[in-house]
Design a protein around this motif. Structure first.
Motif, PDB file in Angstrom:
ATOM      1  N   ALA B   4       0.825  -1.194   0.000  1.00 52.98           N
ATOM      2  CA  ALA B   4       0.000   0.000   0.000  1.00 52.98           C
ATOM      3  C   ALA B   4       0.867   1.255   0.000  1.00 52.98           C
ATOM      4  O   ALA B   4       0.512   2.283  -0.549  1.00 52.98           O
ATOM      5  N   ARG B   5       2.045   1.123   0.576  1.00 53.41           N
ATOM      6  CA  ARG B   5       2.966   2.235   0.757  1.00 53.41           C
ATOM      7  C   ARG B   5       3.511   2.679  -0.608  1.00 53.41           C
ATOM      8  O   ARG B   5       3.741   1.872  -1.495  1.00 53.41           O
ATOM      9  N   ASN B   6       3.724   3.977  -0.766  1.00 53.42           N
ATOM     10  CA  ASN B   6       4.365   4.442  -1.995  1.00 53.42           C
ATOM     11  C   ASN B   6       5.815   4.009  -2.005  1.00 53.42           C
ATOM     12  O   ASN B   6       6.510   4.146  -1.023  1.00 53.42           O
ATOM     13  N   THR B   7       6.250   3.489  -3.136  1.00 57.92           N
ATOM     14  CA  THR B   7       7.634   3.051  -3.215  1.00 57.92           C
ATOM     15  C   THR B   7       8.186   3.287  -4.605  1.00 57.92           C
ATOM     16  O   THR B   7       7.435   3.275  -5.591  1.00 57.92           O
ATOM     17  N   TYR B   8       9.475   3.528  -4.673  1.00 57.08           N
ATOM     18  CA  TYR B   8      10.143   3.642  -5.968  1.00 57.08           C
ATOM     19  C   TYR B   8      10.756   2.303  -6.375  1.00 57.08           C
ATOM     20  O   TYR B   8      11.460   2.214  -7.337  1.00 57.08           O
ATOM     21  N   LYS B   9      10.516   1.274  -5.549  1.00 57.90           N
ATOM     22  CA  LYS B   9      11.207   0.008  -5.786  1.00 57.90           C
ATOM     23  C   LYS B   9      10.308  -1.070  -6.380  1.00 57.90           C
ATOM     24  O   LYS B   9      10.708  -2.219  -6.448  1.00 57.90           O
ATOM     25  N   SER B  10       9.094  -0.720  -6.788  1.00 51.85           N
ATOM     26  CA  SER B  10       8.158  -1.762  -7.206  1.00 51.85           C
ATOM     27  C   SER B  10       8.375  -2.249  -8.639  1.00 51.85           C
ATOM     28  O   SER B  10       7.921  -3.312  -9.025  1.00 51.85           O
ATOM     29  N   GLY B  11       9.091  -1.447  -9.463  1.00 50.32           N
ATOM     30  CA  GLY B  11       9.292  -1.841 -10.860  1.00 50.32           C
ATOM     31  C   GLY B  11      10.317  -2.938 -11.007  1.00 50.32           C
ATOM     32  O   GLY B  11      11.087  -3.184 -10.103  1.00 50.32           O
ATOM     33  N   ALA B  12      10.356  -3.650 -12.130  1.00 54.66           N
ATOM     34  CA  ALA B  12       9.420  -3.492 -13.222  1.00 54.66           C
ATOM     35  C   ALA B  12       8.125  -4.246 -12.931  1.00 54.66           C
ATOM     36  O   ALA B  12       8.117  -5.158 -12.114  1.00 54.66           O
ATOM     37  N   ASP B  13       7.039  -3.854 -13.651  1.00 56.94           N
ATOM     38  CA  ASP B  13       5.792  -4.594 -13.490  1.00 56.94           C
ATOM     39  C   ASP B  13       5.892  -5.930 -14.234  1.00 56.94           C
ATOM     40  O   ASP B  13       6.929  -6.253 -14.803  1.00 56.94           O
ATOM     41  N   GLU B  14       4.808  -6.687 -14.258  1.00 56.02           N
ATOM     42  CA  GLU B  14       4.861  -8.032 -14.826  1.00 56.02           C
ATOM     43  C   GLU B  14       5.270  -8.067 -16.292  1.00 56.02           C
ATOM     44  O   GLU B  14       5.864  -9.028 -16.761  1.00 56.02           O
ATOM     45  N   ALA B  15       4.939  -7.017 -17.016  1.00 52.56           N
ATOM     46  CA  ALA B  15       5.294  -6.976 -18.436  1.00 52.56           C
ATOM     47  C   ALA B  15       6.659  -6.329 -18.655  1.00 52.56           C
ATOM     48  O   ALA B  15       7.077  -6.104 -19.780  1.00 52.56           O
ATOM     49  N   GLY B  16       7.330  -6.010 -17.535  1.00 52.02           N
ATOM     50  CA  GLY B  16       8.674  -5.464 -17.661  1.00 52.02           C
ATOM     51  C   GLY B  16       8.735  -3.968 -17.845  1.00 52.02           C
ATOM     52  O   GLY B  16       9.743  -3.440 -18.295  1.00 52.02           O
ATOM     53  N   HIS B  17       7.659  -3.273 -17.488  1.00 50.91           N
ATOM     54  CA  HIS B  17       7.661  -1.818 -17.667  1.00 50.91           C
ATOM     55  C   HIS B  17       7.972  -1.072 -16.374  1.00 50.91           C
ATOM     56  O   HIS B  17       7.533  -1.465 -15.298  1.00 50.91           O
ATOM     57  N   PHE B  18       8.712   0.008 -16.530  1.00 53.93           N
ATOM     58  CA  PHE B  18       8.905   0.992 -15.463  1.00 53.93           C
ATOM     59  C   PHE B  18       8.128   2.210 -15.954  1.00 53.93           C
ATOM     60  O   PHE B  18       8.655   3.027 -16.720  1.00 53.93           O
ATOM     61  N   HIS B 252      19.510   1.903  -5.933  1.00 53.31           N
ATOM     62  CA  HIS B 252      18.261   1.192  -5.697  1.00 53.31           C
ATOM     63  C   HIS B 252      17.935   0.953  -4.221  1.00 53.31           C
ATOM     64  O   HIS B 252      16.805   1.190  -3.787  1.00 53.31           O
ATOM     65  N   PRO B 253      18.900   0.485  -3.432  1.00 49.44           N
ATOM     66  CA  PRO B 253      18.561   0.240  -2.019  1.00 49.44           C
ATOM     67  C   PRO B 253      18.207   1.512  -1.246  1.00 49.44           C
ATOM     68  O   PRO B 253      17.672   1.426  -0.146  1.00 49.44           O
ATOM     69  N   PHE B 254      18.465   2.698  -1.820  1.00 52.21           N
ATOM     70  CA  PHE B 254      18.176   3.955  -1.120  1.00 52.21           C
ATOM     71  C   PHE B 254      16.976   4.712  -1.707  1.00 52.21           C
ATOM     72  O   PHE B 254      16.661   5.804  -1.248  1.00 52.21           O
TER      73      PHE B 254
END
Lengths: 286, 404
Positions: B4-18, B252-254
């Motif tokens: 639920a939290r906003n994150t910059y680390k969720s990509g890529a989605d299932e189809a490989g998109h950022f 990425h880790p930051f």
């Protein structure tokens, strides 16, 4: 055939459907020829293009040149480079089709290329202008069905067919993904490799087209690795049309000097070869 | 969507998109193979044995963790922010590239592939690939632009000593992008036994994600090491970006630590205004090349333009899609440094710290040199020293007019 995906409904004004219907009526396989727009020069390209229907090309593919043709072998890479020396852009390719259509209204024209020049041009604008000049189909080599909707939506709205490739590596599980988006015809890539390298294997093509027929009612064209009239005849026996590109483009390559200037008689040489291919393909069906 | 939290680390989605970027723009012949690589990688990701095997190799073969080093004399020289180097140039083979090649070679082995192909620009990725192929007894073919072979001769010989075949690419502009085209052509023709070991965080999905994951060891170590050294997180992270693998590994880790500012330094070559540069974000626009949508250097007709940089490793007309997205989101700042600025940084780093930086991190240091003096003493910068400069001494000598 219960799992087969029916061909999209096409009206009678559709040149691709009409052309394959005509081929069927005459009980013969078709010849699809590929040349790159403005190769070797805009003038000679136009001469060759206008001579293709009378030389026996049933459908015509025109390559939109790209700086980085990843799926092409040396022949088509070099043809792209020759075309780009003339600063060929999408607009120039469309203009050539408009010119061609002044005298030829039956032979289907398919534009083939890579996505970036089209994307950069603008998908909607591309589809609208392509339709306006008389383009019938589009093949985008590096745009698999998973990524294609953003272009297909505009092509569909303008009655242009999005033609997809199938490959020897496309499994039965994957074919429905490709074929549910396909229209016009299916372009089967005969070899696992780049254009103009290995020769297509007749037995493998036979097996592949039989497999494809279980999944689609669309006409099947086979390309990559067809270089001679004999090969065109052999492959044409198992499909609706044979595609020849690199072998034609090679004749163009041999017909220009080091500065890129075409030799006299080049157009005739190319068209003579196309005639021999047509004779081969047209004799493919019993 | 459990997160639920906003994150910059969720990509890529299932189809490989950022977001808009990334994806899988490849010919159909490759598509099934790309899907197979993704499946294999997901299985590796979920397998603790894979993680343990990679950790073992990172520790005992590559020499991780690499040091986090307080660059005391440069800090003094700049008279502002406190500068740390993440010493990834101390890894086996001399750059961060080994982090990725060790990970991918394990994936390739699990897929049962026996032949490895790679592209290389500066030769660092080629050397790292040849190294892991030698280690695991796999055939290795490296595609390298003819122009790059000329300026990175020592790396070519290193690859040959490691048993790899280096195939020169004289097509197109004879640099990294053409080497990548040629590697893709090889892969299309040899799908049954060949694995394409891509060296940067670009290309079709899952490569950008996979390469990022393997390189994230850099940022994870920095986090731990800096907490030990300073008891807090850094204020700024700086890394050079070509395709962007070392930078995404550090960043990425930051990404979700809002107070950590990030700077990706592109190669401005002879200056952005001259058009002779390799800064895809600063001087390019979105397009599709080599399997992904990202920022590219291209002309008005959508033809890819030649990149220019003194650093062969940054001489590429694109950038990884996650960087394109991070730029679009405004999370990372993309800046640039010229050939001359990088050359100056190469020299003062050598003299003041006794570290010969590769020309790639010399670009990052050139940017640090601009901002560090303006920042307060308590501001902590961590810069990724992602490669050592030994490979570049001939290029630098040439640029400085020295005869060897």
């Amino acid at each position: 055939m219960s799992a087969a995906i029916k061909a999209k409904v096409v009206d009678s004004s559709n040149r691709i459907a009409a052309r394959f219907a005509l081929l069927k009526k005459h009980k013969r396989a078709g010849l699809v020829t590929f040349i790159t727009a403005n190769d070797p020069t805009p003038h000679v390209f136009m001469d060759i293009l206008e001579g293709l229907p009378a030389s026996g090309a049933d459908l015509i593919e025109i390559g939109i040149p790209f700086s980085d043709p990843m799926a092409d072998g040396p022949a088509i890479q070099l043809s792209s480079q020759r075309a780009l020396k003339h600063k060929t852009r999408v607009d120039d390719v469309l203009e050539a089709v408009r010119e061609f259509r002044k005298n030829e209204i039956d032979t289907p024209i398919i534009l083939m290329g890579y996505y970036n020049p089209i994307y950069h041009y603008g998908n909607q604008e591309f589809a609208e202008r392509a339709a306006a000049v008389g383009v019938d189909g589009v093949i985008v080599v590096d745009l698999p069905p998973e990524e294609s909707e953003e272009l297909t939506v505009h092509l569909r709205a303008n009655d242009i067919h999005m033609i997809f490739l199938t490959a020897p590596t496309s499994s039965d599980a994957r074919l429905p993904t490709i074929l549910k988006e396909a229209s016009g015809f299916v372009y089967h890539v005969a070899i696992t490799g780049i254009t103009g390298t290995a020769s297509a294997n007749e037995d493998a093509v036979k097996v592949a087209t039989m497999r494809l027929r279980k999944h689609t009612d669309l006409p099947i064209a086979v390309g990559f690795g067809i270089k001679t009239p004999e090969q065109a005849r052999a492959i044409g026996a198992h499909c609706d049309a044979a595609v020849v590109g690199s072998a034609i483009v090679d004749i163009i390559a041999k017909g220009v000097d080091a500065t890129g200037k075409p030799q006299a008689g080049l157009t005739m040489k190319v068209l003579e070869f196309v005639k021999s291919l047509a004779t081969g393909v047209h004799g493919a069906w019993p | 969507m459990a997160e639920a939290r906003n994150t910059y680390k969720s990509g890529a989605d299932e189809a490989g998109h950022f977001g808009l970027f990334g994806g899988r723009y490849v010919a159909e012949t490759l598509m099934p193979l790309i899907l197979e690589v993704e499946k294999a990688y997901n299985a590796c990701r979920a397998d603790p044995k894979f993680a343990a095997e990679l950790k073992h190799l990172n520790t005992h073969y590559a020499g991780r963790p690499s040091a986090l080093y307080f660059a005391e004399r440069l800090t003094e020289h700049f008279g502002g922010a406190k500068l740390y180097f993440k010493r990834d140039e101390l890894n086996h083979t001399g750059s961060h590239k080994i982090n990725n090649t060790l990970g991918q070679i394990l994936v390739a082995r699990r897929m049962g592939k026996t032949r490895i192909i790679a592209e290389t620009g500066a030769g660092q990725h080629g050397v790292a690939t040849a190294t892991v192929c030698a280690r695991f007894g796999l055939q290795c073919v490296v595609y390298m632009g003819a122009k790059d072979i000329e300026r990175q001769k020592s790396n070519v010989f290193r690859m040959q000593l490691l048993g790899a075949e280096v195939r020169p690419v004289d097509k197109g502009t004879a640099t990294l992008k053409d080497a990548m085209n040629e590697a893709l052509r090889d892969w299309v023709a040899n799908v049954h036994d060949t694995y394409y070991l891509i060296g940067t965080a670009a290309g079709p999905h899952p490569y950008p994600t996979m390469v990022r994951d393997f390189q994230s060891v850099i940022g994870e170590e920095v986090r731990k090491q800096l907490l030990e050294a300073e008891g807090r997180l850094p204020d700024s992270l700086v890394a050079a970006v070509g395709g962007g693998s070392n930078a995404i590994g550090l960043f990425h880790p930051f990404l979700d630590d809002a107070d950590v500012k990030m700077y990706g330094v592109e190669a401005a070559g002879r200056g952005i205004k001259t058009g002779e540069h390799a800064a895809s974000i600063t001087g390019g626009s979105p397009g599709v090349l080599h399997g992904n949508r990202t920022y590219l250097l291209q002309d008005e007709g959508g033809q890819i333009k030649d990149a220019h940089s003194i650093s062969a490793g940054l001489d590429y007309p694109g950038i990884g899609p996650e960087h394109a997205w991070l730029h679009f989101q405004g999370r990372v700042n993309y800046v640039s440094a010229t050939d001359d600025e990088a050359l100056a940084a190469f020299q003062f780093c050598s003299k003041l710290e006794g570290i010969l930086p590769a020309l790639e991190p010399a670009h990052a240091l050139a940017y640090v040199a601009q901002v560090a003096p303006t920042l307060p003493k308590e501001h902590i910068i961590v810069m990724n020293m992602c490669g050592r400069g030994d490979k570049d001494v001939f290029t630098v000598a040439d640029a400085l007019g020295a005869k060897l």
